[in-house]
Design a protein around this motif. Structure first.
Motif, mmCIF file in Angstrom:
data_model
loop_
_atom_site.group_PDB
_atom_site.id
_atom_site.type_symbol
_atom_site.label_atom_id
_atom_site.label_comp_id
_atom_site.label_asym_id
_atom_site.label_seq_id
_atom_site.Cartn_x
_atom_site.Cartn_y
_atom_site.Cartn_z
ATOM 1 N N PHE A 60 0.829 -1.197 0.000
ATOM 2 C CA PHE A 60 0.000 0.000 0.000
ATOM 3 C C PHE A 60 0.865 1.249 0.000
ATOM 4 O O PHE A 60 2.050 1.221 0.334
ATOM 5 N N ARG A 61 0.221 2.339 -0.403
ATOM 6 C CA ARG A 61 0.893 3.633 -0.425
ATOM 7 C C ARG A 61 -0.121 4.696 -0.045
ATOM 8 O O ARG A 61 -1.291 4.623 -0.422
ATOM 9 N N ALA A 81 9.196 6.594 12.556
ATOM 10 C CA ALA A 81 8.966 5.366 13.337
ATOM 11 C C ALA A 81 7.517 4.905 13.206
ATOM 12 O O ALA A 81 6.698 5.123 14.100
ATOM 13 N N PHE A 82 7.197 4.253 12.086
ATOM 14 C CA PHE A 82 5.873 3.667 11.887
ATOM 15 C C PHE A 82 5.874 2.252 12.468
ATOM 16 O O PHE A 82 6.826 1.495 12.279
ATOM 17 N N SER A 98 9.577 5.756 3.629
ATOM 18 C CA SER A 98 8.908 7.055 3.676
ATOM 19 C C SER A 98 9.782 8.133 3.071
ATOM 20 O O SER A 98 11.007 7.997 2.989
ATOM 21 N N ALA A 99 9.133 9.209 2.642
ATOM 22 C CA ALA A 99 9.856 10.329 2.047
ATOM 23 C C ALA A 99 9.060 11.599 2.242
ATOM 24 O O ALA A 99 7.832 11.597 2.155
ATOM 25 N N ARG A 111 5.040 10.750 2.340
ATOM 26 C CA ARG A 111 4.539 9.618 1.557
ATOM 27 C C ARG A 111 5.149 8.341 2.113
ATOM 28 O O ARG A 111 6.359 8.263 2.347
ATOM 29 N N ILE A 112 4.294 7.354 2.351
ATOM 30 C CA ILE A 112 4.803 6.090 2.858
ATOM 31 C C ILE A 112 4.413 4.957 1.915
ATOM 32 O O ILE A 112 3.387 5.007 1.241
ATOM 33 N N LEU A 113 5.265 3.961 1.887
ATOM 34 C CA LEU A 113 5.025 2.752 1.108
ATOM 35 C C LEU A 113 5.272 1.560 2.011
ATOM 36 O O LEU A 113 6.332 1.447 2.625
ATOM 37 N N GLY A 114 4.284 0.689 2.129
ATOM 38 C CA GLY A 114 4.446 -0.527 2.918
ATOM 39 C C GLY A 114 4.332 -1.738 2.017
ATOM 40 O O GLY A 114 3.400 -1.847 1.223
#
Length: 229
Positions: A60-61, A81-82, A98-99, A111-114
């Motif tokens: 996901f993003r 720290a997610f 993340s960025a 923006r995060i990408l998991g």
């Protein structure tokens, strides 16, 4: 699965997958975030929940917008720290990248990408997906909203059959410590008009005894922000 190779340095890409990226509006999937109540030090935890019927969400993003001056906590290495799935016995092995970014309106966001390297799928149902801690700027005293936008969840791991789902944007209230600029409800006299912090009218010209029917929390009562315990 392409997403395994885009974690570092490619968080600005548009689709997670190159094919079948037109979403699915029939599935009642949605993300939600409960109100965040800050403590006396201006710290709080944002908990992000996913309600889904999809059985093969792997990647996901999304973009996180916070009010001006707020900061997301970082680890000792200086990374955001997610924390994944901290309220469940299911352990996800997803990696979070993340960025920091700025949108077309010059608003900063993260923006995060998991993604899981071993194809560990996110569990269907209503589950905590991840959480993170935030700190308010000094003097924060009025409730403001955070937002999560551009929510994209990838179903499946094979490029030929992968399918992206675009979920609705989410907003959530960030409430300052109740001791900051808030009165406790005492003995109210006369009629009361009550609004939620989101501006929803709950009572109008009602007897003061009606306040006992409201759950504990912060309200705007006769124009003043007050705490019902």
């Amino acid at each position: 699965m392409n997403c395994k190779y885009i974690i570092a340095g490619m968080l600005a890409l548009c689709p997670l997958f190159a094919v079948a990226a037109d979403g699915d509006t029939d599935k009642p999937d949605y993300l939600y975030v409960p109100e965040v109540l800050l403590d006396s030090e201006g710290k709080g935890t944002v908990k992000v929940y996913l309600n889904t019927y999809v059985e093969e969400y792997n990647t996901f993003r999304l973009d996180i917008y916070l009010p001006e001056g707020f900061a997301i906590s970082k680890d000792r290495r200086g990374n955001y720290a997610f924390k994944f799935n901290t309220e469940d016995d299911v352990v996800y092995d997803h990696t979070m990248a993340s960025a920091d970014n700025v949108d077309a309106e010059n608003r900063p966001y993260v923006r995060i990408l998991g993604t899981s390297m071993t194809s560990t799928f996110i569990m269907p149902g209503d589950n905590l997906l991840f959480s993170f801690n935030i700190t308010a700027p000094e003097g924060y005293s009025e409730t403001e909203d955070g937002e999560m936008k551009n929510l994209e969840f990838a179903e499946g791991v094979e490029v030929e059959t992968a399918h992206d789902h675009f979920l609705p944007d989410v907003s959530f209230a960030i409430i300052p410590d109740p001791s900051t600029g808030v009165e406790n409800v005492g003995v109210e006299e006369g009629a009361v008009t009550v609004f939620s912090l989101q501006g929803v009218e709950l009572l109008r010209d009602a007897p003061a005894s009606s306040l006992r029917s409201l759950p504990a929390g912060l309200y705007i009562i006769n124009g003043a922000k007050k705490l019902i315990r």
